[in-house]
Motif scaffolding. Structure first.
Motif, PDB file in Angstrom:
ATOM      1  N   ASP A 138       0.802  -1.234   0.000  1.00 33.38           N
ATOM      2  CA  ASP A 138       0.000   0.000   0.000  1.00 33.38           C
ATOM      3  C   ASP A 138       0.830   1.277   0.000  1.00 33.38           C
ATOM      4  OD1 ASP A 138      -2.277  -1.557   0.135  1.00 33.38           O
ATOM      5  OD2 ASP A 138      -2.236  -1.585   2.338  1.00 33.38           O
ATOM      6  N   ALA A 139       2.022   1.248  -0.584  1.00 29.71           N
ATOM      7  CA  ALA A 139       2.829   2.463  -0.599  1.00 29.71           C
ATOM      8  C   ALA A 139       2.303   3.421  -1.654  1.00 29.71           C
ATOM      9  CB  ALA A 139       4.284   2.126  -0.872  1.00 29.71           C
ATOM     10  N   GLU A 140       2.361   4.735  -1.356  1.00 28.98           N
ATOM     11  CA  GLU A 140       1.883   5.740  -2.306  1.00 28.98           C
ATOM     12  C   GLU A 140       3.005   6.259  -3.190  1.00 28.98           C
ATOM     13  OE1 GLU A 140      -1.032   8.567  -0.284  1.00 28.98           O
ATOM     14  OE2 GLU A 140      -0.255   7.358   1.345  1.00 28.98           O
ATOM     15  N   LEU A 141       4.252   5.983  -2.780  1.00 24.25           N
ATOM     16  CA  LEU A 141       5.387   6.469  -3.558  1.00 24.25           C
ATOM     17  C   LEU A 141       6.515   5.450  -3.444  1.00 24.25           C
ATOM     18  CD1 LEU A 141       6.807   8.928  -5.028  1.00 24.25           C
ATOM     19  CD2 LEU A 141       7.563   9.644  -2.771  1.00 24.25           C
ATOM     20  N   ASP A 142       7.144   5.128  -4.582  1.00 18.24           N
ATOM     21  CA  ASP A 142       8.274   4.192  -4.576  1.00 18.24           C
ATOM     22  C   ASP A 142       9.554   4.953  -4.887  1.00 18.24           C
ATOM     23  OD1 ASP A 142       6.774   1.966  -4.060  1.00 18.24           O
ATOM     24  OD2 ASP A 142       6.428   1.500  -6.172  1.00 18.24           O
ATOM     25  N   VAL A 143      10.548   4.806  -4.030  1.00 19.49           N
ATOM     26  CA  VAL A 143      11.839   5.442  -4.281  1.00 19.49           C
ATOM     27  C   VAL A 143      12.917   4.377  -4.320  1.00 19.49           C
ATOM     28  CG1 VAL A 143      13.541   7.113  -3.476  1.00 19.49           C
ATOM     29  CG2 VAL A 143      11.110   7.577  -3.145  1.00 19.49           C
ATOM     30  N   MET A 144      13.628   4.323  -5.430  1.00 20.91           N
ATOM     31  CA  MET A 144      14.744   3.388  -5.546  1.00 20.91           C
ATOM     32  C   MET A 144      15.990   4.092  -5.020  1.00 20.91           C
ATOM     33  SD  MET A 144      15.233   0.471  -7.740  1.00 20.91           S
ATOM     34  CE  MET A 144      16.630  -0.613  -7.772  1.00 20.91           C
ATOM     35  N   VAL A 145      16.673   3.468  -4.072  1.00 21.80           N
ATOM     36  CA  VAL A 145      17.892   4.029  -3.506  1.00 21.80           C
ATOM     37  C   VAL A 145      19.062   3.162  -3.959  1.00 21.80           C
ATOM     38  CG1 VAL A 145      19.119   4.590  -1.386  1.00 21.80           C
ATOM     39  CG2 VAL A 145      16.642   4.892  -1.499  1.00 21.80           C
ATOM     40  N   THR A 146      19.997   3.758  -4.694  1.00 24.77           N
ATOM     41  CA  THR A 146      21.130   2.997  -5.189  1.00 24.77           C
ATOM     42  C   THR A 146      22.413   3.525  -4.575  1.00 24.77           C
ATOM     43  OG1 THR A 146      19.942   2.794  -7.273  1.00 24.77           O
ATOM     44  CG2 THR A 146      22.243   2.119  -7.278  1.00 24.77           C
ATOM     45  N   GLY A 147      23.151   2.650  -3.925  1.00 23.13           N
ATOM     46  CA  GLY A 147      24.438   3.040  -3.365  1.00 23.13           C
ATOM     47  C   GLY A 147      25.505   2.993  -4.444  1.00 23.13           C
ATOM     48  N   GLN A 148      26.369   3.990  -4.461  1.00 22.67           N
ATOM     49  CA  GLN A 148      27.488   4.027  -5.402  1.00 22.67           C
ATOM     50  C   GLN A 148      28.702   4.511  -4.640  1.00 22.67           C
ATOM     51  OE1 GLN A 148      26.101   6.801  -8.316  1.00 22.67           O
ATOM     52  NE2 GLN A 148      24.950   5.278  -9.452  1.00 22.67           N
ATOM     53  N   GLN A 149      29.883   4.102  -5.087  1.00 16.75           N
ATOM     54  CA  GLN A 149      31.087   4.652  -4.475  1.00 16.75           C
ATOM     55  C   GLN A 149      31.278   6.070  -5.007  1.00 16.75           C
ATOM     56  OE1 GLN A 149      33.749   1.481  -5.608  1.00 16.75           O
ATOM     57  NE2 GLN A 149      34.055   0.915  -3.480  1.00 16.75           N
ATOM     58  N   TRP A 150      31.053   7.147  -4.288  1.00 17.10           N
ATOM     59  CA  TRP A 150      30.589   7.241  -2.934  1.00 17.10           C
ATOM     60  C   TRP A 150      29.533   8.315  -2.884  1.00 17.10           C
ATOM     61  CZ3 TRP A 150      35.726   6.305  -4.112  1.00 17.10           C
ATOM     62  CH2 TRP A 150      36.220   5.079  -3.641  1.00 17.10           C
ATOM     63  N   PHE A 169      16.107  -0.848  -2.221  1.00 20.00           N
ATOM     64  CA  PHE A 169      17.537  -0.589  -2.066  1.00 20.00           C
ATOM     65  C   PHE A 169      18.366  -1.521  -2.929  1.00 20.00           C
ATOM     66  CE2 PHE A 169      15.674   0.688   1.974  1.00 20.00           C
ATOM     67  CZ  PHE A 169      16.242   1.939   2.155  1.00 20.00           C
ATOM     68  N   THR A 170      19.338  -0.958  -3.645  1.00 23.87           N
ATOM     69  CA  THR A 170      20.306  -1.801  -4.344  1.00 23.87           C
ATOM     70  C   THR A 170      21.608  -1.018  -4.474  1.00 23.87           C
ATOM     71  OG1 THR A 170      20.643  -3.304  -6.188  1.00 23.87           O
ATOM     72  CG2 THR A 170      19.732  -1.142  -6.706  1.00 23.87           C
ATOM     73  N   SER A 171      22.605  -1.641  -5.080  1.00 30.29           N
ATOM     74  CA  SER A 171      23.900  -0.992  -5.195  1.00 30.29           C
ATOM     75  C   SER A 171      24.501  -1.251  -6.563  1.00 30.29           C
ATOM     76  CB  SER A 171      24.839  -1.524  -4.107  1.00 30.29           C
ATOM     77  OG  SER A 171      26.151  -1.097  -4.356  1.00 30.29           O
ATOM     78  N   ASP A 172      25.329  -0.310  -7.003  1.00 30.64           N
ATOM     79  CA  ASP A 172      26.000  -0.464  -8.297  1.00 30.64           C
ATOM     80  C   ASP A 172      27.348  -1.158  -8.159  1.00 30.64           C
ATOM     81  OD1 ASP A 172      24.073   0.614  -9.811  1.00 30.64           O
ATOM     82  OD2 ASP A 172      24.986   2.589 -10.035  1.00 30.64           O
ATOM     83  N   ASP A 173      27.956  -1.128  -6.963  1.00 29.49           N
ATOM     84  CA  ASP A 173      29.330  -1.634  -6.869  1.00 29.49           C
ATOM     85  C   ASP A 173      29.530  -2.558  -5.658  1.00 29.49           C
ATOM     86  OD1 ASP A 173      29.242   0.613  -5.028  1.00 29.49           O
ATOM     87  OD2 ASP A 173      29.833   1.872  -6.715  1.00 29.49           O
ATOM     88  N   VAL A 174      29.619  -1.988  -4.478  1.00 27.15           N
ATOM     89  CA  VAL A 174      29.865  -2.805  -3.290  1.00 27.15           C
ATOM     90  C   VAL A 174      28.686  -2.647  -2.334  1.00 27.15           C
ATOM     91  CG1 VAL A 174      32.353  -2.538  -3.502  1.00 27.15           C
ATOM     92  CG2 VAL A 174      31.083  -0.950  -2.078  1.00 27.15           C
ATOM     93  N   ILE A 175      28.739  -3.316  -1.190  1.00 28.63           N
ATOM     94  CA  ILE A 175      27.644  -3.208  -0.230  1.00 28.63           C
ATOM     95  C   ILE A 175      27.757  -1.889   0.530  1.00 28.63           C
ATOM     96  CG2 ILE A 175      26.507  -4.255   1.757  1.00 28.63           C
ATOM     97  CD1 ILE A 175      27.653  -6.934   0.898  1.00 28.63           C
ATOM     98  N   HIS A 176      26.692  -1.100   0.478  1.00 29.68           N
ATOM     99  CA  HIS A 176      26.571   0.095   1.302  1.00 29.68           C
ATOM    100  C   HIS A 176      25.406  -0.146   2.262  1.00 29.68           C
ATOM    101  CE1 HIS A 176      29.049   2.441  -1.606  1.00 29.68           C
ATOM    102  NE2 HIS A 176      28.433   1.710  -2.510  1.00 29.68           N
ATOM    103  N   SER A 177      25.158   0.814   3.139  1.00 29.41           N
ATOM    104  CA  SER A 177      23.991   0.701   4.003  1.00 29.41           C
ATOM    105  C   SER A 177      23.385   2.078   4.221  1.00 29.41           C
ATOM    106  CB  SER A 177      24.376   0.055   5.339  1.00 29.41           C
ATOM    107  OG  SER A 177      23.215  -0.101   6.128  1.00 29.41           O
ATOM    108  N   TRP A 178      22.104   2.191   3.898  1.00 29.95           N
ATOM    109  CA  TRP A 178      21.405   3.480   3.967  1.00 29.95           C
ATOM    110  C   TRP A 178      20.808   3.606   5.353  1.00 29.95           C
ATOM    111  CZ3 TRP A 178      16.551   5.948   4.185  1.00 29.95           C
ATOM    112  CH2 TRP A 178      16.472   7.191   3.551  1.00 29.95           C
ATOM    113  N   TRP A 179      21.358   4.522   6.134  1.00 27.72           N
ATOM    114  CA  TRP A 179      20.996   4.594   7.553  1.00 27.72           C
ATOM    115  C   TRP A 179      20.592   6.007   7.944  1.00 27.72           C
ATOM    116  CZ3 TRP A 179      24.878   5.220  12.045  1.00 27.72           C
ATOM    117  CH2 TRP A 179      24.193   5.152  13.271  1.00 27.72           C
TER     118      TRP A 179
END
Lengths: 57, 371
Positions: free
Chosen positions: B115-127, B181-191
């Motif tokens: 039931d989300a009203e908005l989807d935001v894709m968060v991509t981690g990249q160096q840096w 959440f996903t990443s282009d290179d290595v593991i990041h963490s969105w905090w």
């Protein structure tokens, strides 16, 4: 048989009376304990799965 | 003796009072219903642990004192006590179940991204972080904007040192927002502590989380998974605003993106490409290739005075668009749009003594991207 089940349940719980322990070691047969232990382990797993299903529904 | 125990537990209680805990030592209460829930769960379990600790250590120290050798020269000699053993097995079991019930309820709530009203894709990249408002045609990268002079210690550090970005993630208050959440290179963490969200971004995987923010404001966070040399230089800033303000902001960004798309076809002047390129370079390239293009060899080659860069435009286009596998150079074909790519390539070919005089048009980059 009932004694074996009681002893296996006590083992799952982690506490056993000294008197019972002695009797098991004098009269019991290892095969019985192993068999009942396996069944009890399966029942425990089943219970946990059911509990998880219940919590997730 | 009981009086002394009471005094001890009183002192312990003061040291752990809510005032002390709220003063930067504890996790924040946060600005979402879920973060409040997590905080109160955390405090409940914390106090259960405090009570257990006081009781266990109280009994231990009391026994040490009361049954010391000078008062009790004859040691009691007994073995097993079934009733006591049953009690100290059952009690922890009940306590654990009592803690598991509310914890499970909260976890279920956390994982319910429906039931989300908005989807935001968060991509981690160096840096840096990239935010994609799915289905809204709005996407941008968010890079550190704390002045480099503060990092080098040439300027006094601001209050939000290393916690400022050029483009904050803008979110509406009161709407359920789902994060992918996903990443282009290595593991990041969105905090972001105030939102009670801390989610790993893993290349090749999509993790989910959600927020419904209650109060407008600026909420800051950091990457929480060691991800390389600039791990500490990729902060997160979330700007929460009223829904109508957010809608206006989103429409504006959408228009800007549309304008930018039109800009691909027209002929750009040298000056405007250089100005734009300088901005892009500072936000995206400077963390590795350094603000003056001097690089940090051998990992990050110099761009200033780089002979191959100045001679071979085709090679540079390919390098920037597709990256160089096996090195730290990522592909920018999805991170930057054709205008930004053309601008930054033009800039690097004409800055810091690189005097090729080249003007690379966005249309040329777009043609290359389409290949």
């Amino acid at each position: 048989m009932w004694q074996v089940i009681k002893s296996v349940l006590a083992a799952f719980f982690g506490v056993q009376k000294e008197r019972q322990r002695r009797r098991d070691f004098e009269q019991g047969r290892p095969g019985h304990f192993i068999l009942v232990g396996l069944v009890a382990a399966a029942v425990l797993v089943l219970l946990v799965v059911l509990l998880a299903r219940l919590a997730a529904s | 003796m009981p009086r002394r125990l009471a005094w001890l537990s009183g002192a312990g209680g003061f040291a752990l009072s809510p005032q002390v805990l709220a003063n930067g030592w504890n996790m924040p209460v946060g600005v979402t219903d879920l973060s409040r829930e997590i905080h109160s769960l955390h405090m409940t379990i914390f106090w259960i642990c405090v009570v257990i600790g006081v009781v266990v250590f109280g009994v231990m120290f009391y026994s040490l004192f009361r049954y010391r050798r000078s008062r009790q020269p004859q040691a009691a000699n007994f073995h097993e006590h079934t009733t006591v053993e049953v009690i100290w097995t059952t009690l922890p079991l009940l306590i654990l179940v009592a803690m598991a019930v509310p914890a499970t309820a909260t976890l279920k709530n956390m994982y319910d991204t429906g039931d989300a009203e908005l989807d935001v894709m968060v991509t981690g990249q160096q840096w840096r972080w990239r935010y994609d408002y799915l289905g809204e045609e709005v996407a941008f990268t968010s890079s550190l904007s704390t002045p480099r002079a503060q990092v080098r210690g040439e300027e006094a550090r601001g209050e939000t040192y290393l916690l400022d970005v050029d483009n904050p993630l803008v979110l509406p208050v009161g709407r359920k927002v789902r994060f992918l959440f996903t990443s282009d290179d290595v593991i990041h963490s969105w905090w972001v502590p105030e939102l009670a969200v801390k989610q790993d971004t893993v290349p090749g995987f999509v993790n989910e989380n959600w927020v419904r923010i209650n109060e407008p404001g600026i909420y800051r966070g950091q990457c929480a998974e060691l991800c390389g040399i600039d791990h500490g230089f990729m902060p997160i800033v979330v700007q929460a605003m009223a829904p109508d303000e957010f809608d206006a902001w989103l429409a504006e960004r959408r228009d800007e993106a549309a304008q930018e798309a039109l800009g691909v076809d027209r002929d750009w002047g040298h000056e405007e490409l250089m100005t734009r390129g300088e901005e892009v370079y500072a936000a995206i390239c400077a963390s590795c290739h350094q603000p003056e293009g001097q690089g940090a060899p051998p990992t990050f080659p110099a761009l200033a005075g780089n002979p191959r860069l100045q001679e071979d435009l085709g090679w540079q286009l390919d390098t920037v668009i597709n990256g160089v596998s096996g090195t730290a150079m990522p592909a920018f074909r999805n991170t930057l749009n054709p205008v930004e790519l053309a601008a930054v390539i033009t800039y690097t070919r004409n800055a810091w003594g690189n005097a090729t005089g080249d003007v690379v048009q966005p249309a040329r980059v777009a043609e290359r991207l389409a290949r």
